[in-house]
Design an enzyme around this catalytic site. Structure first.
Site: not given
Lengths: 333, 322
Positions: A69, A138
C-alpha cells in the site's frame, strides 16, 4: 428535497454498481484517469466495484497492484504530479495505516509546500465499517484522521446516487480525496437518476425534514437514523436528518440551519465517538450555534474499544437503534 | 584562447566542473547564511557529493524528472532550478520557488522536472517511480531519477519501489549517494544487504562507482540513462561519496572518527576535477575567472533574496487546496 437529481425517470441501483458506473464514466470522459489496487483488475475488486473495467479499459488503465500500500499511494502521487488522475483502492480502510506517509506527508502537502506549482488530483477509495464480523483490523472507520489533515478532502456517501455523483466529483477535483465507502452499503439498492451528474463536494443533503431534533450523520448510519426517525414519527417525534456526504470540508451552514430550526442536535457515526467527526461538529455548533441550542449536543458513536469479532459483541458495539433512541429520549423527554 | 584545441573530454570536464563548483559555492554561502541566522530551520549540505548530480543531470532534459533528498541542494541546482528563486526560498521569502512555504527540505521546481525534495527519508523514491509510470504512459521516452542516500535503503518503500519498477518495466534510474553515514550512524550498522544483491533479485542492472572522478561517473551515468530510456528497464547506480559536513549544518559530528574527518580533503570531487583540468592545460586564470563569475552570480542572488518581501499569511492559508 431529498435529492433534486432524482426525477421520475429513475431506476434502482446497488451502491457498488453506482461506483462501478462512476469509474467507467470517468475513464471514458478523461484518458488520464486510471485505476490501481489490490485485486481490482482480474478479480474485479474484493467487493466487485471494479468488475469488468479491465475488459473495457485494459491493463494499461486498470492495474492490479502488489500488496504494497505504501508505494501504491506514493506512485499515485507521482503519477498525479505527472498529469494523470489515479484512482487507487485500499482494500480495507484499516490498511491506510500503511500508506499514511503518502497521504499525510506527500499528497496532502505537495500543493501547499511547493508553492502551488501543481495539484495532486488523486482519489483513494476505501471501505470502512463493521458489521461483517471482520474483526479489529478489517472494520475500522478512520475518516476523522484524514479530516484532520489540511490538504485532504474526505467524502462518505450513503446511497447509490450520491456514491456516483460524489465519486465523479472526487475524480474531477484537483486535490487528493479520501473516498470512504461503507462496506455494508455495497449491495444496498437505492434510487438512481437516469442522467447522473457530479455532486458538489462540501454540500450536505437533507435526508429527512423534521422539526423536533436534528440528527447529523453520514454513510451507513444515515439509514439507521432514517429507520429510527420513521419509528419515532409514530410517537409524533419529528426528526430531521442531515446527511453530510462530505466530511472535509463539511457543510457547517446546513447543520447550523437545521439546528436553528430544531434546536436539538445529535451527531451519529459508526466511527469511535472520542475525538471523532462528531466532536468537531459538536464543538463548532456549541460555538456558532450556542444561542440556538435548547439542550446539550449528544454524540452517538462507537465505544472506545477495537471493533470486536464475535457476532454477540459486534451487535452491542453499535451504534444501534437502541443507543440512538436513548439519545433522542435524553433530548426530548 | 586555445578553446579549439581542447579535446571533447576536457570540454566535458570543464562543464561538469562548473556545475560542481557552482553547487559548492552556493552551499558554502548557505553555510555562512545559516551560521549568521539569515537562513532558519535545518539545512543539510551536500559538500563533497557534488559530482553525482552534476554527472547525472548532464544526461537529463527538463522533461525527465528527479525526486531529490533532504541533502538535495546540489541535485536541485544541477537540474536547473533558478538561483534567485532557490535562495529566496532558503530565506523563506515570497519570491522563493515555493513562496517560502517549503524551505531547504521541501524545494521543488516543476518547470525543470524537479518533483520535489523530501523531508521524509526515502519519501521521494516511490513518488519518482510514480513519475516513471507517468512517463511510461506518456510514451515520450522520458525517465525518472530518484536520488537517495544510503540512509534510505532500510526504508520499506525503497524495497517496494524496486519491486514495482521492475515488475512494470518503469523507466527509472535509482541513484544512491552512499556517503557511509545514515544521519549519525554508520551504514553498516543499518543495512545488512547490498544494493548489488537487491538489483540482482529484481533483475536490474547495477553499477558501483567512486564518485571522486566526475568524468568517469558521467560516462557511466550516460550509458545507464541511455539504456533505461531505450529498454524501459530500471537500474541502480551506487555512487561512493564523502560527506564533508555534518548530517545537518551545526552538527558537531562527535560520532565520526577524527581520522576520517582529517582525510576529507583527499575525497573532494571538485578539487579532483580542478587538478585534472590544470593537467589538461586549462590555465589557472580561466578557472579563477570561472569561480569569480559564479561568486558574482551568487552575490547578486543573495542580495535580491535578502531584499525580497516576506510571504503573506493569508496568501499561504489560501494555498492549502488547489
Amino acid at each position: 428535497m431529498n435529492n433534486p437529481q432524482i426525477s421520475e425517470e429513475t431506476e434502482t441501483l446497488r451502491f457498488g454498481q453506482a461506483l462501478n458506473r462512476a469509474l467507467g464514466d470517468a475513464m471514458r470522459a478523461d484518458d488520464r484517469v486510471f485505476l490501481m489496487g489490490e485485486d481490482i483488475a482480474l478479480a474485479g475488486g474484493p467487493f466487485g466495484v471494479t468488475r469488468k473495467l479491465l475488459d473495457e479499459f485494459g491493463q494499461r488503465r486498470v492495474r492490479d497492484y502488489p500488496i504494497a500500500e505504501a508505494s501504491m499511494v506514493n506512485l499515485a502521487v507521482g503519477a498525479a504530479l505527472g498529469g494523470y488522475k489515479p484512482v487507487v483502492e485500499i482494500m480495507f480502510m484499516d490498511f491506510c495505516t500503511l500508506a499514511m506517509d503518502a497521504l499525510v506527508n506527500q499528497a496532502a502537502k505537495a500543493h501547499f509546500m511547493f508553492g502551488e506549482q501543481g495539484p495532486v488530483p488523486l482519489v483513494l477509495r476505501t471501505p470502512h465499517g463493521g458489521g461483517l464480523n471482520a474483526g479489529p483490523q478489517h472494520s475500522q472507520c478512520l475518516e476523522a484522521w484524514f479530516a484532520h489533515i489540511p490538504g485532504l478532502i474526505v467524502v462518505c456517501p450513503s446511497n447509490a446516487a450520491d456514491a456516483y455523483g460524489l465519486l465523479r466529483a472526487a475524480i474531477d477535483n484537483p486535490n487528493p480525496v479520501v473516498f470512504v465507502e461503507n462496506k455494508r452499503l455495497y449491495s444496498a439498492k437505492s434510487e438512481f437518476p437516469a442522467n447522473p451528474q457530479p455532486i458538489e463536494i462540501g454540500k450536505a443533503r437533507t435526508a429527512r425534514s423534521g422539526s423536533d431534533l436534528t440528527i447529523v450523520t453520514y454513510g451507513n448510519t444515515v439509514h439507521l437514523a432514517e429507520q429510527v426517525a420513521k419509528q419515532r414519527a409514530d410517537q409524533n417525534i419529528d426528526i430531521e436528518i442531515i446527511d453530510l456526504r462530505s466530511l472535509q470540508p463539511w457543510d457547517e451552514t446546513a447543520v447550523l440551519t437545521s439546528l436553528s430550526k430544531t434546536h436539538r442536535l445529535i451527531v451519529l457515526h459508526e466511527a469511535t465517538e472520542a475525538f471523532g467527526i462528531g466532536a468537531e461538529i459538536a464543538a463548532r455548533m456549541a460555538d456558532i450555534g450556542f444561542d440556538e441550542l435548547d439542550a446539550p449536543i449528544i454524540r452517538v458513536g462507537a465505544p472506545f474499544m477495537p471493533v470486536p469479532y464475535s457476532v454477540a459483541l459486534e451487535a452491542e458495539f453499535g451504534p444501534n437503534a437502541e443507543q440512538l433512541n436513548t439519545a433522542i429520549d435524553r433530548l426530548l423527554l | 584562447m586555445p578553446t579549439l584545441k581542447r579535446s571533447a573530454p576536457t570540454r566535458l570536464l570543464l562543464g561538469l566542473y562548473r556545475t560542481m563548483l557552482r553547487i559548492r559555492r552556493v552551499e558554502e554561502r548557505l553555510s555562512a547564511l545559516f551560521a549568521d541566522g539569515t537562513i532558519p530551520g535545518f539545512i543539510h549540505l551536500s559538500i563533497g557529493q557534488e559530482s553525482v548530480p552534476a554527472a547525472i543531470t548532464h544526461h537529463l532534459t527538463n522533461s525527465d524528472t528527479v525526486a531529490i533528498t533532504h541533502r538535495g541542494h546540489g541535485q536541485a541546482l544541477a537540474k536547473g532550478i533558478n538561483l534567485d528563486a532557490f535562495l529566496a526560498e532558503m530565506m523563506g521569502r515570497a519570491s522563493g520557488i515555493c513562496q517560502g512555504r517549503g524551505g531547504s527540505m521541501h524545494i521543488a521546481d516543476s518547470s525543470v522536472g524537479m518533483l520535489g525534495a523530501n523531508g521524509i527519508v526515502a519519501g521521494g523514491i516511490p513518488i519518482a517511480v510514480g513519475s516513471a509510470l507517468a512517463h511510461q504512459l506518456d510514451g515520450q521516452g522520458n525517465i525518472a531519477v530518484p536520488y537517495f542516500g544510503d540512509g534510505a535503503i532500510a526504508e520499506g518503500v525503497f524495497h517496494e519501489s524496486l519491486n514495482i519498477a521492475s515488475l512494470w518495466n518503469l523507466p527509472c534510474l535509482f541513484v544512491c549517494e552512499n556517503n557511509g553515514w545514515g544521519e549519525f550512524s554508520k551504514t553498516d550498522d543499518q543495512f545488512s544487504g547490498s544494493l548489488k544483491k537487491l538489483a540482482a533479485t529484481y533483475d536490474m542492472d547495477y553499477q558501483f562507482i567512486d564518485a571522486l572522478d566526475v568524468a568517469k561517473l558521467s560516462n557511466l551515468a550516460g550509458r545507464m540513462i541511455k539504456a533505461v530510456r531505450k529498454t524501459s528497464r530500471p537500474a541502480i547506480l551506487e555512487c561512493k561519496v564523502t560527506r564533508h559536513h555534518g548530517h545537518y549544518e551545526g552538527d558537531p559530528q562527535k560520532y565520526r572518527p577524527e581520522e576520517e574527518l582529517n582525510q576529507l580533503g583527499g575525497q573532494d570531487p571538485v578539487s579532483h576535477a580542478y587538478d585534472k583540468l590544470i593537467t589538461a592545460g586549462i590555465p589557472v586564470s580561466e578557472l579563477t575567472e570561472l569561480d569569480r563569475q559564479i561568486q558574482a552570480e551568487i552575490d547578486a542572488s543573495v542580495a535580491q533574496a535578502m531584499a525580497a518581501d516576506h510571504p503573506q499569511f493569508d496568501q499561504a492559508a489560501a494555498g492549502v487546496y488547489a
